[in-house]
Enzyme design. Structure first.
Site, PDB file in Angstrom:
ATOM      1  CG  PHE A 225     -12.441   0.089   3.211  1.00 40.77           C
ATOM      2  CD1 PHE A 225     -11.549  -0.433   4.057  1.00 40.77           C
ATOM      3  CD2 PHE A 225     -11.902  -0.333   1.392  1.00 40.77           C
ATOM      4  CE1 PHE A 225     -10.592  -1.590   3.057  1.00 40.77           C
ATOM      5  CE2 PHE A 225     -11.177  -1.293   0.870  1.00 40.77           C
ATOM      6  CZ  PHE A 225      -9.990  -1.528   1.938  1.00 40.77           C
TER       7      PHE A 225
ATOM      8  NE  ARG B 123      -1.642  -2.681  -3.965  1.00 39.73           N
ATOM      9  CZ  ARG B 123      -2.231  -2.736  -2.964  1.00 39.73           C
ATOM     10  NH1 ARG B 123      -1.925  -1.643  -1.916  1.00 39.73           N
ATOM     11  NH2 ARG B 123      -2.501  -3.634  -2.391  1.00 39.73           N
TER      12      ARG B 123
ATOM     13  N   GLY C  93       0.838  -1.459   0.071  1.00 40.75           N
ATOM     14  CA  GLY C  93       0.887   0.127   0.408  1.00 40.75           C
ATOM     15  C   GLY C  93       1.091   0.630  -0.077  1.00 40.75           C
TER      16      GLY C  93
ATOM     17  CD  GLU D 281       1.285   0.675   6.828  1.00 41.93           C
ATOM     18  OE1 GLU D 281       1.221   0.418   5.517  1.00 41.93           O
ATOM     19  OE2 GLU D 281       1.373  -0.379   7.339  1.00 41.93           O
ATOM     20  CG  ASP D 282      -1.476   1.811   3.340  1.00 43.87           C
ATOM     21  OD1 ASP D 282      -0.787   1.724   4.521  1.00 43.87           O
ATOM     22  OD2 ASP D 282      -1.191   0.793   2.255  1.00 43.87           O
TER      23      ASP D 282
ATOM     24  CG  ASP E 161      -8.103   0.080   9.941  1.00 43.18           C
ATOM     25  OD1 ASP E 161      -8.479   0.745  10.544  1.00 43.18           O
ATOM     26  OD2 ASP E 161      -8.197  -1.270  10.099  1.00 43.18           O
ATOM     27  CB  THR E 162      -7.177  -3.235  14.032  1.00 46.20           C
ATOM     28  OG1 THR E 162      -5.518  -3.013  13.584  1.00 46.20           O
ATOM     29  CG2 THR E 162      -8.113  -2.518  13.435  1.00 46.20           C
ATOM     30  N   GLY E 163      -3.843  -0.925  14.084  1.00 47.96           N
ATOM     31  CA  GLY E 163      -2.215   0.020  14.699  1.00 47.96           C
ATOM     32  C   GLY E 163      -1.846  -1.922  14.890  1.00 47.96           C
TER      33      GLY E 163
ATOM     34  CB  THR F 258       0.219  -3.834  10.324  1.00 50.52           C
ATOM     35  OG1 THR F 258      -1.746  -3.978  10.549  1.00 50.52           O
ATOM     36  CG2 THR F 258       0.811  -3.709   9.515  1.00 50.52           C
TER      37      THR F 258
HETATM   38  P1  5GP Z   1      -4.638  -2.266  10.997  1.00 51.84           P
HETATM   39  O1  5GP Z   1      -3.081  -3.204  11.314  1.00 51.84           O
HETATM   40  O2  5GP Z   1      -3.502  -0.821  11.303  1.00 51.84           O
HETATM   41  O3  5GP Z   1      -5.048  -2.885  11.312  1.00 51.84           O
HETATM   42  O4  5GP Z   1      -3.871  -2.115   9.535  1.00 51.84           O
HETATM   43  C1  5GP Z   1      -3.429  -1.300   8.285  1.00 51.84           C
HETATM   44  C2  5GP Z   1      -3.880  -2.168   7.044  1.00 51.84           C
HETATM   45  O5  5GP Z   1      -4.663  -2.470   7.113  1.00 51.84           O
HETATM   46  C3  5GP Z   1      -3.050  -0.685   5.917  1.00 51.84           C
HETATM   47  O6  5GP Z   1      -1.927  -1.265   6.008  1.00 51.84           O
HETATM   48  C4  5GP Z   1      -3.410  -1.251   5.248  1.00 51.84           C
HETATM   49  O7  5GP Z   1      -3.228  -2.319   4.110  1.00 51.84           O
HETATM   50  C5  5GP Z   1      -5.131  -1.967   5.385  1.00 51.84           C
HETATM   51  N1  5GP Z   1      -6.203  -0.540   5.738  1.00 51.84           N
HETATM   52  C6  5GP Z   1      -6.552  -0.039   7.085  1.00 51.84           C
HETATM   53  N2  5GP Z   1      -7.635   0.213   6.678  1.00 51.84           N
HETATM   54  C7  5GP Z   1      -7.511   0.621   5.112  1.00 51.84           C
HETATM   55  C8  5GP Z   1      -8.951   0.713   4.038  1.00 51.84           C
HETATM   56  O8  5GP Z   1      -9.415   1.881   4.703  1.00 51.84           O
HETATM   57  N3  5GP Z   1      -8.585   0.461   2.611  1.00 51.84           N
HETATM   58  C9  5GP Z   1      -7.561  -0.109   2.168  1.00 51.84           C
HETATM   59  N4  5GP Z   1      -7.480   0.061   1.408  1.00 51.84           N
HETATM   60  N5  5GP Z   1      -6.322  -0.312   2.929  1.00 51.84           N
HETATM   61  C10 5GP Z   1      -6.958  -0.509   4.417  1.00 51.84           C
END
Ligand code: 5GP
Length: 182
Positions: free
Chosen positions: A154, A167, A46, A101-102, A105-107, A109
């Site tokens: 999303f 993308r 991403g 990072e792109d 979200d939850t944190g 990753t």
């Molecule tokens: P986390 O572990 O913080 O929940 O997720 C991080 C990853 O979830 C990001 O690197 C991305 O790949 C994916 N992600 C989270 N929210 C979105 C969103 O709104 N759109 C897309 N395309 N990917 C998301």
């Protein structure tokens, strides 16, 4: 994506807004590192477009590395399970690392990634994320440089995908507003 689909997608952040903010972030980062070299680690897939634009706005000496992590696949919910799908090509011991990072979200990753990187003994680690969705956070997350805070929707485009697509879209749009109750 067809022109009809593009017209029907809600634009959350335009190409111009992104360009302006990424240039500002580049200046913020350059002000912190100065003449010190940094190793920018892009989290695949991403972040590749954001990283390509961001590094060109950084005036400090930059090394570029990439790390592949499993994320959403074709679903829109995080599983919380993280796996390294492509590891760094070289050691980061003693280097100043900037993780790019792109979206956070939850944190989960980023938490996993920072714990993993810390075992490799970098001199420092900072985090640059284009987007953050604080409403969805499950764990406290370090973000040193942030592009935009967004609501719980999303999004796709500018490197972010849904089922591998979108993308290459220049703007960031909301794919399915109904999906997240927006
Ligand atoms: P986390 O572990 O913080 O929940 O997720 C991080 C990853 O979830 C990001 O690197 C991305 O790949 C994916 N992600 C989270 N929210 C979105 C969103 O709104 N759109 C897309 N395309 N990917 C998301």
């Amino acid at each position: 994506m067809s022109e009809d689909q593009q017209r029907s997608m809600e634009v959350l952040l335009s190409e111009a807004q992104i360009r302006t903010r990424v240039a500002e972030m580049g200046r913020e980062i350059s002000a912190i590192y100065g003449d010190e070299a940094l190793t920018v680690i892009g989290v695949l897939n991403g972040s590749f477009i954001f990283m390509a634009d961001l590094v060109r706005q950084i005036s400090s000496p930059v090394r570029c590395e990439f790390l592949g992590l499993s994320s959403y696949g074709s679903a829109t919910e995080s599983s919380g399970v993280v796996a390294i799908t492509k590891d760094l090509g070289s050691s980061i011991a003693g280097q100043h690392v900037l993780v790019v990072e792109d979206i956070i979200d939850t944190g989960l990753t980023m938490k996993y990634l920072l714990e993993n990187l810390s075992t490799r003994h970098p001199a420092s680690v900072r985090v640059a994320s284009l987007l953050s969705k604080p409403a969805r956070r499950q764990v406290e997350t370090q973000i040193d440089f942030l592009g935009f805070t967004i609501e719980d929707r999303f999004v796709v485009g500018y490197g972010l995908d849904y089922a591998g697509l979108h993308r290459n879209q220049g703007f960031i749009g909301v794919l399915a507003p109904g999906r997240f109750g927006a």
